[in-house]
Scaffold this motif. Structure first.
Motif, PDB file in Angstrom:
ATOM      1  N   THR A 193      52.171  36.570  41.624  1.00  0.00           N
ATOM      2  CA  THR A 193      51.471  35.344  41.252  1.00  0.00           C
ATOM      3  C   THR A 193      52.164  34.610  40.120  1.00  0.00           C
ATOM      4  O   THR A 193      51.711  33.532  39.730  1.00  0.00           O
ATOM      5  CB  THR A 193      50.033  35.668  40.831  1.00  0.00           C
ATOM      6  OG1 THR A 193      50.062  36.572  39.712  1.00  0.00           O
ATOM      7  CG2 THR A 193      49.264  36.313  41.972  1.00  0.00           C
ATOM      8  N   GLY A 194      53.246  35.164  39.575  1.00  0.00           N
ATOM      9  CA  GLY A 194      53.907  34.576  38.435  1.00  0.00           C
ATOM     10  C   GLY A 194      53.369  35.067  37.111  1.00  0.00           C
ATOM     11  O   GLY A 194      53.973  34.823  36.073  1.00  0.00           O
ATOM     12  N   THR A 195      52.228  35.756  37.127  1.00  0.00           N
ATOM     13  CA  THR A 195      51.600  36.329  35.933  1.00  0.00           C
ATOM     14  C   THR A 195      51.572  37.839  36.100  1.00  0.00           C
ATOM     15  O   THR A 195      50.806  38.358  36.913  1.00  0.00           O
ATOM     16  CB  THR A 195      50.180  35.784  35.743  1.00  0.00           C
ATOM     17  OG1 THR A 195      50.220  34.344  35.725  1.00  0.00           O
ATOM     18  CG2 THR A 195      49.568  36.282  34.455  1.00  0.00           C
ATOM     19  N   PRO A 196      52.388  38.601  35.364  1.00  0.00           N
ATOM     20  CA  PRO A 196      52.453  40.057  35.576  1.00  0.00           C
ATOM     21  C   PRO A 196      51.125  40.759  35.352  1.00  0.00           C
ATOM     22  O   PRO A 196      50.777  41.680  36.092  1.00  0.00           O
ATOM     23  CB  PRO A 196      53.504  40.514  34.560  1.00  0.00           C
ATOM     24  CG  PRO A 196      54.317  39.297  34.262  1.00  0.00           C
ATOM     25  CD  PRO A 196      53.374  38.145  34.379  1.00  0.00           C
ATOM     26  N   SER A 197      50.355  40.345  34.341  1.00  0.00           N
ATOM     27  CA  SER A 197      49.074  41.003  34.074  1.00  0.00           C
ATOM     28  C   SER A 197      48.074  40.744  35.193  1.00  0.00           C
ATOM     29  O   SER A 197      47.210  41.586  35.461  1.00  0.00           O
ATOM     30  CB  SER A 197      48.507  40.531  32.737  1.00  0.00           C
ATOM     31  OG  SER A 197      48.387  39.112  32.709  1.00  0.00           O
ATOM     32  N   LEU A 198      48.172  39.597  35.861  1.00  0.00           N
ATOM     33  CA  LEU A 198      47.297  39.334  37.008  1.00  0.00           C
ATOM     34  C   LEU A 198      47.730  40.161  38.210  1.00  0.00           C
ATOM     35  O   LEU A 198      46.882  40.626  38.988  1.00  0.00           O
ATOM     36  CB  LEU A 198      47.316  37.846  37.350  1.00  0.00           C
ATOM     37  CG  LEU A 198      46.451  37.402  38.528  1.00  0.00           C
ATOM     38  CD1 LEU A 198      44.982  37.751  38.297  1.00  0.00           C
ATOM     39  CD2 LEU A 198      46.612  35.908  38.786  1.00  0.00           C
ATOM     40  N   ASP A 199      49.023  40.368  38.390  1.00  0.00           N
ATOM     41  CA  ASP A 199      49.495  41.222  39.479  1.00  0.00           C
ATOM     42  C   ASP A 199      48.988  42.657  39.334  1.00  0.00           C
ATOM     43  O   ASP A 199      48.709  43.332  40.324  1.00  0.00           O
ATOM     44  CB  ASP A 199      51.024  41.233  39.522  1.00  0.00           C
ATOM     45  CG  ASP A 199      51.592  39.874  39.883  1.00  0.00           C
ATOM     46  OD1 ASP A 199      50.851  39.051  40.450  1.00  0.00           O
ATOM     47  OD2 ASP A 199      52.777  39.619  39.588  1.00  0.00           O
ATOM     48  N   SER A 200      48.842  43.114  38.092  1.00  0.00           N
ATOM     49  CA  SER A 200      48.404  44.492  37.867  1.00  0.00           C
ATOM     50  C   SER A 200      46.941  44.698  38.206  1.00  0.00           C
ATOM     51  O   SER A 200      46.500  45.838  38.350  1.00  0.00           O
ATOM     52  CB  SER A 200      48.649  44.884  36.412  1.00  0.00           C
ATOM     53  OG  SER A 200      47.868  44.076  35.540  1.00  0.00           O
ATOM     54  N   LEU A 201      46.167  43.616  38.368  1.00  0.00           N
ATOM     55  CA  LEU A 201      44.747  43.743  38.699  1.00  0.00           C
ATOM     56  C   LEU A 201      44.481  43.795  40.195  1.00  0.00           C
ATOM     57  O   LEU A 201      43.336  44.015  40.597  1.00  0.00           O
ATOM     58  CB  LEU A 201      43.958  42.563  38.106  1.00  0.00           C
ATOM     59  CG  LEU A 201      43.840  42.492  36.584  1.00  0.00           C
ATOM     60  CD1 LEU A 201      43.029  41.263  36.194  1.00  0.00           C
ATOM     61  CD2 LEU A 201      43.191  43.740  36.031  1.00  0.00           C
TER      62      LEU A 201
END
Length: 387
Positions: free
Chosen positions: A43-51
């Motif tokens: 998604t371009g946001t690593p912390s969002l990918d981790s969710l």
């Protein structure tokens, strides 16, 4: 009777050269999920990918609905990172309801030197008291390191980059853009003459054009759909905000996601202040979406402050600016799979806006007792010295 020597390899006919098929690992910006090997994108946001329920990215063929309260635009930051990541990876981006000038607002790729300085500065700051706070910070940092794939030194590794680092203070240059972006208007241009016949809905025109693009494009081209600020009065006319129009659009988009499950993803943002979750329209939109996130900004001075610049304080960037609630995750509730541990830890999540990292999502925790009092004493002491 013919005799054959033992342990001899039986000769076969000349093997015809096989044509290697393009796998998901060879498509730029696509990698298999570490949980069940399904193709995923960033998604371009690593912390969002981790969710994303243990998939470390957004699975292809799914949609994500981001709801936001108030008049802030944190969801718009996620949309910009989602679009910038697609353009850098060479994907086709379809935007509904925005003008072409929005492309100039996308963040640029961060330089390795700036990203290295930020990581060293954040790692150097340690918590003063309570070992449990320090372990909490280490756990969140390790999760970000595991989900982010950055290439800090040019030419150090030949492996493709899954998630590029972006900087909000920079603009995306044309040299880094490998994909294409197309804008679809949500409102017709104003005219003094009354229309001779009823104009077609912008949702139907968007679905029709998207279907043609998917049918005529290459089978290895990934498409990203962006619908920012759905049903905003400034972007959609009154006839487009009818429930039947919106729900038909969500049904048609869901059908395209299932038909092109290996090539299409969607990110939609919705202002929950205008359309609360208690209404039937919003609930049906959540049902027709694969993942639903809710952003709740906190009423603090950090929200109304100007956007972060290149000289911003790293400590101020890490201040909690809102809470995040995860109502559902892609693939976890429909097709099976997903990590129950990441899904169970969704209750206490917070986010903060950083210049070099964008929107950073981490577990919510209260600050150590006494830290705020020390900061107030320092501020009061500084004010008393001023004449």
């Amino acid at each position: 009777m013919s005799f054959r020597k033992r342990n001899a390899v039986i000769s076969t006919s000349a093997a015809t050269p096989t044509v290697g098929k393009l796998t998901n690992a060879q498509i730029p910006g696509v990698r298999p999920s570490p949980y069940d090997s399904r193709p995923t994108i960033s998604t371009g946001t690593p912390s969002l990918d981790s969710l994303m329920a243990g998939h470390a990215g957004l699975p292809l063929g799914t949609s994500l609905l981001v709801q936001e309260h108030g008049t802030t635009d944190f969801a718009g930051i996620l949309v910009k990172y989602y679009a910038a990541e697609g353009l850098v990876q060479g994907h086709q981006v379809h935007v509904l309801g925005l003008h072409e000038g929005w492309k100039n607002e996308l963040p640029g790729i961060a330089t390795p030197s700036s990203s290295r300085k930020d990581t060293t500065a954040s790692s150097g700051d340690k918590m003063k008291i309570a070992w449990r706070y320090e372990t909490l910070g280490a756990a969140s940092a390790s999760r970000e390191r595991n989900t982010t794939v950055h290439q800090s030194v040019a030419g150090a590794s030949s492996a493709p980059i899954f998630c590029y680092p972006f900087d909000l203070s920079k603009k995306l240059s044309s040299g880094d853009v490998k994909g294409q972006i197309k804008f679809h208007p949500s409102m017709s241009s104003p005219s003094f003459k009354p229309p001779a016949k009823a104009l077609q809905s912008p949702f139907k025109l968007f679905i029709k054009d998207l279907r043609l693009k998917l049918a005529n494009s290459a089978p290895d081209l990934v498409h990203r759909v962006i619908v920012p600020g759905l049903l905003l009065p400034t972007a959609y006319s009154g006839s487009s905000c009818r429930p039947e129009e919106v729900l038909q659009f969500m049904h048609a988009l869901r059908a395209l996601l299932r038909e092109y499950a290996a090539r299409l993803t969607a990110l939609i943002t919705l202002p929950v202040t205008l359309y609360p979750r208690s209404t039937g329209l919003t609930r049906w939109m959540e049902i027709l979406s694969d993942g639903v996130l809710e952003l709740i900004p906190l009423q603090s001075n950090a929200i109304h402050a100007p956007p972060p610049t290149s000289k911003s304080d790293p400590k101020s960037e890490e201040q909690t600016q809102g809470l995040l609630k995860v109502h559902s995750l892609p693939v976890f509730h429909e097709k099976g799979g997903g990590s129950s541990e990441s899904y169970a830890s969704r209750e206490d999540q917070a986010f903060s806006l950083s210049r070099s990292k964008g929107l950073v999502i981490r577990p919510f925790s209260l600050p150590p007792v006494g830290e705020e009092e020390e900061e107030k004493k320092k501020q009061d002491a500084g004010k008393s010295m001023d004449f």
